[in-house]
Design a protein around this motif. Structure first.
Motif, mmCIF file in Angstrom:
data_model
loop_
_atom_site.group_PDB
_atom_site.id
_atom_site.type_symbol
_atom_site.label_atom_id
_atom_site.label_comp_id
_atom_site.label_asym_id
_atom_site.label_seq_id
_atom_site.Cartn_x
_atom_site.Cartn_y
_atom_site.Cartn_z
ATOM 1 N N HIS A 66 0.885 -1.165 0.000
ATOM 2 C CA HIS A 66 0.000 0.000 0.000
ATOM 3 C C HIS A 66 0.919 1.209 0.000
ATOM 4 O O HIS A 66 1.954 1.194 0.681
ATOM 5 N N CYS A 67 0.557 2.257 -0.713
ATOM 6 C CA CYS A 67 1.392 3.452 -0.649
ATOM 7 C C CYS A 67 0.560 4.697 -0.900
ATOM 8 O O CYS A 67 -0.333 4.692 -1.754
ATOM 9 N N ILE A 68 0.859 5.729 -0.147
ATOM 10 C CA ILE A 68 0.115 6.982 -0.338
ATOM 11 C C ILE A 68 0.716 7.809 -1.474
ATOM 12 O O ILE A 68 0.143 8.798 -1.890
ATOM 13 N N PHE A 69 1.891 7.409 -1.968
ATOM 14 C CA PHE A 69 2.560 8.172 -3.021
ATOM 15 C C PHE A 69 2.282 7.572 -4.387
ATOM 16 O O PHE A 69 1.823 6.437 -4.508
ATOM 17 N N ASP A 70 2.642 8.344 -5.402
ATOM 18 C CA ASP A 70 2.320 7.905 -6.764
ATOM 19 C C ASP A 70 3.519 8.064 -7.698
ATOM 20 O O ASP A 70 3.404 8.670 -8.768
ATOM 21 N N CYS A 71 4.651 7.512 -7.308
ATOM 22 C CA CYS A 71 5.860 7.650 -8.121
ATOM 23 C C CYS A 71 5.682 6.866 -9.419
ATOM 24 O O CYS A 71 5.416 5.652 -9.387
ATOM 25 N N ALA A 72 5.863 7.539 -10.531
ATOM 26 C CA ALA A 72 5.510 6.952 -11.828
ATOM 27 C C ALA A 72 6.279 5.675 -12.151
ATOM 28 O O ALA A 72 5.796 4.819 -12.879
ATOM 29 N N TYR A 73 7.503 5.546 -11.624
ATOM 30 C CA TYR A 73 8.357 4.413 -11.975
ATOM 31 C C TYR A 73 8.101 3.183 -11.101
ATOM 32 O O TYR A 73 8.766 2.166 -11.246
ATOM 33 N N CYS A 74 7.147 3.256 -10.188
ATOM 34 C CA CYS A 74 7.030 2.210 -9.164
ATOM 35 C C CYS A 74 5.744 1.396 -9.318
ATOM 36 O O CYS A 74 4.660 1.966 -9.448
ATOM 37 N N VAL A 75 5.870 0.082 -9.281
ATOM 38 C CA VAL A 75 4.676 -0.773 -9.359
ATOM 39 C C VAL A 75 3.730 -0.553 -8.183
ATOM 40 O O VAL A 75 2.526 -0.731 -8.292
ATOM 41 N N THR A 76 4.303 -0.167 -7.071
ATOM 42 C CA THR A 76 3.522 -0.030 -5.840
ATOM 43 C C THR A 76 2.724 1.280 -5.781
ATOM 44 O O THR A 76 1.898 1.463 -4.899
ATOM 45 N N ARG A 77 2.956 2.194 -6.719
ATOM 46 C CA ARG A 77 2.309 3.523 -6.660
ATOM 47 C C ARG A 77 0.799 3.391 -6.502
ATOM 48 O O ARG A 77 0.189 2.427 -6.984
ATOM 49 N N SER B 281 11.690 -3.714 3.226
ATOM 50 C CA SER B 281 11.364 -2.388 2.720
ATOM 51 C C SER B 281 9.854 -2.218 2.846
ATOM 52 O O SER B 281 9.162 -3.107 3.334
ATOM 53 N N SER B 282 9.327 -1.080 2.377
ATOM 54 C CA SER B 282 7.888 -0.902 2.502
ATOM 55 C C SER B 282 7.370 0.240 1.643
ATOM 56 O O SER B 282 8.094 1.211 1.391
ATOM 57 N N GLY B 283 6.136 0.097 1.192
ATOM 58 C CA GLY B 283 5.408 1.252 0.684
ATOM 59 C C GLY B 283 5.053 2.111 1.901
ATOM 60 O O GLY B 283 5.249 1.697 3.042
ATOM 61 N N ILE B 284 4.545 3.296 1.641
ATOM 62 C CA ILE B 284 4.278 4.184 2.782
ATOM 63 C C ILE B 284 2.789 4.168 3.089
ATOM 64 O O ILE B 284 1.978 4.596 2.268
ATOM 65 N N PHE B 285 2.421 3.614 4.242
ATOM 66 C CA PHE B 285 1.035 3.768 4.627
ATOM 67 C C PHE B 285 0.896 4.826 5.713
ATOM 68 O O PHE B 285 1.726 4.939 6.574
ATOM 69 N N ASP C 294 5.261 13.764 -5.324
ATOM 70 C CA ASP C 294 5.012 13.785 -3.875
ATOM 71 C C ASP C 294 6.307 13.804 -3.068
ATOM 72 O O ASP C 294 6.300 14.053 -1.870
ATOM 73 N N LYS C 295 7.415 13.462 -3.746
ATOM 74 C CA LYS C 295 8.658 13.301 -2.979
ATOM 75 C C LYS C 295 9.512 14.551 -3.023
ATOM 76 O O LYS C 295 9.477 15.303 -3.989
ATOM 77 N N ASN C 296 10.299 14.687 -1.996
ATOM 78 C CA ASN C 296 11.131 15.849 -1.839
ATOM 79 C C ASN C 296 12.549 15.361 -1.547
ATOM 80 O O ASN C 296 12.753 14.560 -0.638
HETATM 81 S S1 SF4 Z 1 6.710 2.571 -2.598
HETATM 82 FE FE1 SF4 Z 1 8.199 4.246 -2.604
HETATM 83 S S2 SF4 Z 1 8.729 4.488 -4.764
HETATM 84 FE FE2 SF4 Z 1 6.821 3.312 -4.687
HETATM 85 S S3 SF4 Z 1 5.182 4.811 -4.865
HETATM 86 FE FE3 SF4 Z 1 5.531 4.480 -2.703
HETATM 87 S S4 SF4 Z 1 7.016 6.061 -2.119
HETATM 88 FE FE4 SF4 Z 1 7.033 5.940 -4.357
#
Ligand code: SF4
Length: 420
Positions: free
Chosen positions: A66-77, A111-115, A183-185
């Motif tokens: 699960h992740c609150i971010f939406d990084c375009a390169y990431c499957v987890t977005r 590691s982890s997505g960001i919840f 979303d990232k800084n």
């Molecule tokens: S897991 Fe990390 S890289 Fe992937 S969308 Fe979330 S913050 Fe971005």
């Protein structure tokens, strides 16, 4: 919780972790104490966890995808329509211990997505490591991926239980990061890295005075950059890397060729993965900076912004700097010997040792194991045979490539899957 559900989570969260290559684990020597479990040896134990459930040394998983971010390169977005799962802290602890006892793994890469937010997630990663160390007496290797933006206090705690910490800088330039991960800084990566660097220094110096000072991240910190998701050239990538090595005392920077996974106009098209050879050249350059005394400006600069794909960076440098050669193997200093194509550091040390007793000639060099097919164009020794002729850089390159071309052809293809 049923075994089937845990297995399902494992499938999802091990698969999601496969894009992270920054989990090599060399450099730690946490020894078993108090009749505990395991022992992290200083030999390189790594890397991955296969799709079908087989472990290769490290249990490599995400706590959640699960992740609150939406990084375009990431499957987890968050915008990606995929199966989601999350482990509870105790589930990761139990899995690690069970896998360790079965001899499947030598450690954990978590590691982890960001919840919710960075601290909420980081707290759980730290809790896994803490439980393993304090409740299970686990002395195996632990690598925690730090969550960008996590508080100083959590970063301090993380280093007390993990062998290695890493924060991925993801994209080599700030501009690229803004484009693909709005979303990232970048400052959120820098702060925890700086904290870890300072804590390592402080704990080390305290340990010199007070023996009972605990170890803090004894295997240091590392980071990973995704290559080829944005249009950075090799110079930008390696200058970023060089900056992080110099200012954050990193143990390793990992370069991971971007694997196009989505139709997004900001990203390379699906099917245009980065050639494995490009990754390989970046790693070779990294090696020259860390072990061969090269400055980054010598290898990549305004007039040479990309690494050659057909020759390695040391040979490339030598051909652009033929005025520095030939090097006399019987008199040259270590720094210059290390710059000769065909001489690795082992050969350099053998030469320095052997020449104390003999004037070295071609036969001696062959016995030492020097790759003369490359080195012969750049050295002189106590022999008249094969002395360097007045060849142009193009001619020398042609002669060397005649023998080595086939070795690299396959690597020009796209990157191999991490799990094949
Ligand atoms: S897991 Fe990390 S890289 Fe992937 S969308 Fe979330 S913050 Fe971005």
């Amino acid at each position: 919780m049923s075994f089937e559900r845990i297995k399902e989570k494992l499938n999802i969260l091990a698969d999601a972790a496969k894009y992270d290559v920054s989990c090599s684990s060399s450099g730690s020597n946490r020894t078993n104490k108090n009749k505990g479990l395991g022992d992290a040896s200083s030999s390189g134990i790594c890397h991955t966890y296969t799709e079908d459930g087989r472990c290769v040394s490290l249990l490599k998983i995400l706590l959640t995808n699960h992740c609150i971010f939406d990084c375009a390169y990431c499957v987890t977005r968050k915008s990606n329509d995929i199966k989601r799962a999350a482990f509870k802290v105790q589930e990761v602890v139990d899995l690690t211990i069970n896998f360790y006892r079965r001899n499947y793994i030598e450690g954990l890469f978590l590691s982890s997505g960001i919840f919710k937010n960075a601290d909420y997630t980081m707290e759980r990663l730290v809790a896994v490591a803490k439980k393993l160390r304090l409740e299970e007496n686990f002395n195996g290797y632990i690598h925690l991926k730090s969550i960008p933006g996590a508080s100083d206090e959590l970063m301090r705690e993380a280093g007390l239980y993990a062998d290695r910490l890493s924060v991925n800088i993801e994209i080599p330039t700030e501009k690229g990061l803004k484009l693909l991960a709005p979303d990232k800084n970048r400052a959120d990566f820098i702060k925890p890295m700086l904290k870890v660097k300072n804590e390592i220094i402080q704990y080390k110096s305290e340990k010199k005075l007070i023996k009972s000072t605990p170890k803090y991240a004894p295997a240091g910190q590392s980071t990973q950059m995704i290559i080829g998701a944005t249009g950075e050239n090799d110079m930008q990538i390696m200058y970023t890397s060089n900056h992080f090595y110099k200012h954050f005392n990193l143990k390793r920077v990992y370069y991971s060729g971007y694997v196009p996974i989505s139709n997004d106009s900001r990203l390379p098209q699906i099917g245009s993965a980065v050639p494995m050879l490009r990754e390989n050249r970046l790693y070779q350059t990294d090696w020259l900076l860390r072990f061969y005394g090269f400055n980054i400006e010598e290898i990549l600069n305004a007039s040479h912004q990309n690494l050659d794909l057909d020759i390695d960076p040391k040979l490339g440098w030598a051909l652009r700097n033929l005025h520095e050669f030939p090097v006399d193997v019987n008199t040259a200093d270590k720094r210059m010997l290390a710059r000769v194509p065909g001489l690795g550091m082992r050969s350099v040390h053998k030469i320095l040792n052997a020449r104390r007793f003999n004037k070295l000639n071609w036969e001696h060099l062959k016995k030492i194991g020097v790759a003369l097919n490359r080195a012969q164009y750049f050295i002189v020794c106590a022999s008249n045979q094969f002395e360097r002729r007045d060849l142009t850089p193009e001619h020398i390159k042609g002669l060397i490539l005649q023998n080595s071309k086939s070795k690299y052809t396959s690597m020009l293809s796209t990157q191999m899957s991490l799990f094949n």
